[in-house]
Design a protein around this motif. Sequence first.
Motif, PDB file in Angstrom:
ATOM      1  N   ILE A   1      48.577  50.670  24.709  1.00 16.16           N
ATOM      2  CA  ILE A   1      47.620  51.116  25.551  1.00 16.16           C
ATOM      3  C   ILE A   1      46.693  49.727  25.880  1.00 16.16           C
ATOM      4  O   ILE A   1      46.508  49.152  24.627  1.00 16.16           O
ATOM      5  CB  ILE A   1      46.714  52.137  24.926  1.00 16.16           C
ATOM      6  N   CYS A   2      46.439  49.435  27.165  1.00 17.18           N
ATOM      7  CA  CYS A   2      45.585  48.371  27.426  1.00 17.18           C
ATOM      8  C   CYS A   2      44.072  49.139  27.896  1.00 17.18           C
ATOM      9  O   CYS A   2      44.162  49.603  28.767  1.00 17.18           O
ATOM     10  CB  CYS A   2      45.954  47.552  28.542  1.00 17.18           C
ATOM     11  N   LEU A   3      43.107  48.685  27.270  1.00 21.65           N
ATOM     12  CA  LEU A   3      41.790  49.343  27.484  1.00 21.65           C
ATOM     13  C   LEU A   3      40.808  48.026  27.912  1.00 21.65           C
ATOM     14  O   LEU A   3      40.570  47.156  27.221  1.00 21.65           O
ATOM     15  CB  LEU A   3      41.329  49.854  26.040  1.00 21.65           C
ATOM     16  N   LEU A   4      40.732  48.090  29.321  1.00 15.51           N
ATOM     17  CA  LEU A   4      40.174  46.964  29.928  1.00 15.51           C
ATOM     18  C   LEU A   4      38.826  47.332  30.580  1.00 15.51           C
ATOM     19  O   LEU A   4      38.700  48.154  31.542  1.00 15.51           O
ATOM     20  CB  LEU A   4      41.254  46.593  30.970  1.00 15.51           C
ATOM     21  N   ARG A   5      38.268  46.659  30.251  1.00 12.50           N
ATOM     22  CA  ARG A   5      36.722  46.270  30.985  1.00 12.50           C
ATOM     23  C   ARG A   5      36.512  45.116  32.020  1.00 12.50           C
ATOM     24  O   ARG A   5      36.667  43.908  31.315  1.00 12.50           O
ATOM     25  CB  ARG A   5      35.257  46.366  30.335  1.00 12.50           C
ATOM     26  N   LEU A   6      36.581  45.267  33.134  1.00 14.15           N
ATOM     27  CA  LEU A   6      36.464  44.163  34.226  1.00 14.15           C
ATOM     28  C   LEU A   6      35.073  43.962  34.500  1.00 14.15           C
ATOM     29  O   LEU A   6      34.333  44.930  35.015  1.00 14.15           O
ATOM     30  CB  LEU A   6      37.486  44.195  35.199  1.00 14.15           C
ATOM     31  N   GLY A   7      34.632  42.667  34.862  1.00 12.77           N
ATOM     32  CA  GLY A   7      33.514  42.129  35.510  1.00 12.77           C
ATOM     33  C   GLY A   7      33.625  41.315  36.410  1.00 12.77           C
ATOM     34  O   GLY A   7      34.519  40.756  36.613  1.00 12.77           O
ATOM     35  N   GLU A   8      32.805  41.309  37.495  1.00  9.90           N
ATOM     36  CA  GLU A   8      32.852  40.532  38.605  1.00  9.90           C
ATOM     37  C   GLU A   8      33.919  40.642  39.502  1.00  9.90           C
ATOM     38  O   GLU A   8      34.713  39.543  40.063  1.00  9.90           O
ATOM     39  CB  GLU A   8      32.557  38.825  38.192  1.00  9.90           C
ATOM     40  N   VAL A   9      34.758  41.917  39.420  1.00 15.85           N
ATOM     41  CA  VAL A   9      35.719  42.121  40.533  1.00 15.85           C
ATOM     42  C   VAL A   9      35.562  41.933  41.841  1.00 15.85           C
ATOM     43  O   VAL A   9      34.553  42.615  42.587  1.00 15.85           O
ATOM     44  CB  VAL A   9      36.366  43.402  40.138  1.00 15.85           C
ATOM     45  N   ARG A  10      36.193  40.914  42.516  1.00 16.72           N
ATOM     46  CA  ARG A  10      35.990  40.724  43.841  1.00 16.72           C
ATOM     47  C   ARG A  10      37.255  39.893  44.473  1.00 16.72           C
ATOM     48  O   ARG A  10      38.010  39.448  43.683  1.00 16.72           O
ATOM     49  CB  ARG A  10      34.814  39.720  44.160  1.00 16.72           C
ATOM     50  N   PRO A  11      37.236  39.934  45.970  1.00 12.57           N
ATOM     51  CA  PRO A  11      38.274  38.986  46.358  1.00 12.57           C
ATOM     52  C   PRO A  11      37.866  37.573  46.066  1.00 12.57           C
ATOM     53  O   PRO A  11      36.989  37.276  45.793  1.00 12.57           O
ATOM     54  CB  PRO A  11      37.701  39.110  48.049  1.00 12.57           C
ATOM     55  N   ALA A  12      39.024  36.903  46.028  1.00 11.85           N
ATOM     56  CA  ALA A  12      39.030  35.514  45.497  1.00 11.85           C
ATOM     57  C   ALA A  12      37.951  34.634  46.115  1.00 11.85           C
ATOM     58  O   ALA A  12      37.410  33.527  45.636  1.00 11.85           O
ATOM     59  CB  ALA A  12      40.393  34.568  45.490  1.00 11.85           C
ATOM     60  N   TRP A  13      37.954  34.725  47.470  1.00 13.96           N
ATOM     61  CA  TRP A  13      36.857  33.827  48.242  1.00 13.96           C
ATOM     62  C   TRP A  13      35.413  34.423  48.073  1.00 13.96           C
ATOM     63  O   TRP A  13      34.574  33.671  48.518  1.00 13.96           O
ATOM     64  CB  TRP A  13      37.162  34.046  49.866  1.00 13.96           C
ATOM     65  N   ALA A  14      34.886  35.430  47.644  1.00 16.09           N
ATOM     66  CA  ALA A  14      33.634  36.083  47.411  1.00 16.09           C
ATOM     67  C   ALA A  14      33.125  35.691  46.431  1.00 16.09           C
ATOM     68  O   ALA A  14      33.528  35.286  45.310  1.00 16.09           O
ATOM     69  CB  ALA A  14      33.794  37.651  47.347  1.00 16.09           C
ATOM     70  N   PRO A  15      31.856  35.401  46.474  1.00 12.71           N
ATOM     71  CA  PRO A  15      30.837  34.999  45.373  1.00 12.71           C
ATOM     72  C   PRO A  15      30.602  36.077  44.330  1.00 12.71           C
ATOM     73  O   PRO A  15      30.891  37.140  44.543  1.00 12.71           O
ATOM     74  CB  PRO A  15      29.486  34.709  45.923  1.00 12.71           C
ATOM     75  N   ARG A  16      30.485  35.567  42.975  1.00  8.44           N
ATOM     76  CA  ARG A  16      30.334  36.430  41.783  1.00  8.44           C
ATOM     77  C   ARG A  16      29.408  37.480  42.138  1.00  8.44           C
ATOM     78  O   ARG A  16      29.632  38.465  41.619  1.00  8.44           O
ATOM     79  CB  ARG A  16      30.225  35.499  40.460  1.00  8.44           C
ATOM     80  N   ALA A  17      28.254  37.383  42.656  1.00  6.23           N
ATOM     81  CA  ALA A  17      27.498  38.239  42.883  1.00  6.23           C
ATOM     82  C   ALA A  17      27.813  39.485  43.527  1.00  6.23           C
ATOM     83  O   ALA A  17      27.003  40.492  43.278  1.00  6.23           O
ATOM     84  CB  ALA A  17      25.960  37.596  43.483  1.00  6.23           C
ATOM     85  N   LEU A  18      28.698  39.463  44.255  1.00  2.00           N
ATOM     86  CA  LEU A  18      29.336  40.687  44.923  1.00  2.00           C
ATOM     87  C   LEU A  18      30.293  41.303  43.984  1.00  2.00           C
ATOM     88  O   LEU A  18      30.855  42.437  44.487  1.00  2.00           O
ATOM     89  CB  LEU A  18      29.910  40.319  46.179  1.00  2.00           C
ATOM     90  N   GLY A  19      30.595  40.991  42.775  1.00  6.10           N
ATOM     91  CA  GLY A  19      31.606  41.422  42.116  1.00  6.10           C
ATOM     92  C   GLY A  19      31.139  42.789  41.421  1.00  6.10           C
ATOM     93  O   GLY A  19      29.981  43.202  41.317  1.00  6.10           O
ATOM     94  N   LEU A  20      32.462  43.568  41.197  1.00  6.75           N
ATOM     95  CA  LEU A  20      31.986  45.116  40.407  1.00  6.75           C
ATOM     96  C   LEU A  20      32.465  44.998  39.125  1.00  6.75           C
ATOM     97  O   LEU A  20      33.119  44.263  38.647  1.00  6.75           O
ATOM     98  CB  LEU A  20      32.832  45.897  41.461  1.00  6.75           C
ATOM     99  N   ARG A  21      31.976  45.950  38.235  1.00  8.03           N
ATOM    100  CA  ARG A  21      32.477  46.278  37.217  1.00  8.03           C
ATOM    101  C   ARG A  21      32.902  47.567  36.671  1.00  8.03           C
ATOM    102  O   ARG A  21      32.580  48.710  37.385  1.00  8.03           O
ATOM    103  CB  ARG A  21      31.102  45.962  36.130  1.00  8.03           C
ATOM    104  N   SER A  22      33.917  47.817  35.775  1.00  7.50           N
ATOM    105  CA  SER A  22      34.669  49.013  35.748  1.00  7.50           C
ATOM    106  C   SER A  22      35.542  48.865  34.259  1.00  7.50           C
ATOM    107  O   SER A  22      35.739  47.907  33.945  1.00  7.50           O
ATOM    108  CB  SER A  22      35.608  49.196  36.751  1.00  7.50           C
ATOM    109  N   GLU A  23      35.340  50.278  33.755  1.00  4.78           N
ATOM    110  CA  GLU A  23      36.357  50.458  32.802  1.00  4.78           C
ATOM    111  C   GLU A  23      37.668  51.011  33.008  1.00  4.78           C
ATOM    112  O   GLU A  23      37.735  51.914  34.056  1.00  4.78           O
ATOM    113  CB  GLU A  23      35.600  51.761  31.706  1.00  4.78           C
ATOM    114  N   ASN A  24      38.668  50.621  32.573  1.00  2.00           N
ATOM    115  CA  ASN A  24      40.114  51.039  32.788  1.00  2.00           C
ATOM    116  C   ASN A  24      41.060  51.176  31.831  1.00  2.00           C
ATOM    117  O   ASN A  24      40.874  50.473  30.733  1.00  2.00           O
ATOM    118  CB  ASN A  24      40.696  49.832  33.843  1.00  2.00           C
ATOM    119  N   ALA A  25      42.213  51.568  32.146  1.00  2.00           N
ATOM    120  CA  ALA A  25      43.305  51.857  31.108  1.00  2.00           C
ATOM    121  C   ALA A  25      44.424  51.992  31.713  1.00  2.00           C
ATOM    122  O   ALA A  25      44.647  52.348  32.763  1.00  2.00           O
ATOM    123  CB  ALA A  25      43.047  53.344  30.158  1.00  2.00           C
ATOM    124  N   ALA A  26      45.638  51.194  30.942  1.00  2.00           N
ATOM    125  CA  ALA A  26      46.720  51.349  31.393  1.00  2.00           C
ATOM    126  C   ALA A  26      47.707  51.625  30.238  1.00  2.00           C
ATOM    127  O   ALA A  26      47.732  50.844  29.097  1.00  2.00           O
ATOM    128  CB  ALA A  26      47.257  49.992  32.091  1.00  2.00           C
TER     129      ALA A  26
END
Length: 248
Positions: free
Chosen positions: A46-71
């Motif tokens: 099980i991968c229990l993953l919290r991601l921050g600053e999720v965004r298209p590679a060209w976008a600034p960090r300030a537009l990034g999103l945060r989420s809890e995820n599992a795989a």
Amino acid sequence: MRQPKLSSVVERRLLVNYRVDPDVAARLLPGPLRPHLANGHAVAGICLLRLGEVRPAWAPRALGLRSENAAHRIAVEWDGPDGVETGVYIPRRDTASPLNAWAGGRLFPGEHGRADFEVHETPDRVRVALATRDGGTRVDVTVDLADDLRDSRLFADLAEASRFFRLGAKGFSPTRAGHHLDGMELGTDAWHVDAGRVRSAASSFFDDPDRFPPGSATLDCALLMRDVPVRWQPLPPMACEQEARIAG
């Protein structure tokens, strides 16, 4: 539609790993995938993953999103044009983010279910619990940070475990259509994992005797990654030769 490359920060990636009977693991995989073995065992977890600053590679960090995820994952290999390749098969992905659930399989590879998460985290301990909205999967794990990897029958030490999982950067997951697997590759120039000691672990996926007959899946070890910048590269879809038993 062309799917964008994504950038993010892995704020926390907890890998809880099981050693699995290779024949049992093989039954859960669609062709052309087969289990990638470590010390004679299939490797799943099980991968229990919290991601921050999720965004298209060209976008600034300030537009990034945060989420809890599992795989839920099974280490796999397959025959590529240049020889044997390695990665992971992900029978199900779940997320707390409505946006991830909508965009997965549309704007980026990987269809997601919805789940509710409960997280308690300190510098030395992580507890993550989740329940999927469809009622199919529940997870509750607590892991302490450790100085080294001990008592694993999959890996001799932390360095060996780190190499194994770094080679599993390509992830493939089923789609509703069932004719191909979506693919995504994780890349980073700052790979680093720490060892964990499992205090408790419960998983309706791995505890299901219909999926894993008694004794065929045994808790082995845990690894923890924190605050690592990563890139996500969409991969060409992989054709399926047969339909696997997808997690319920």
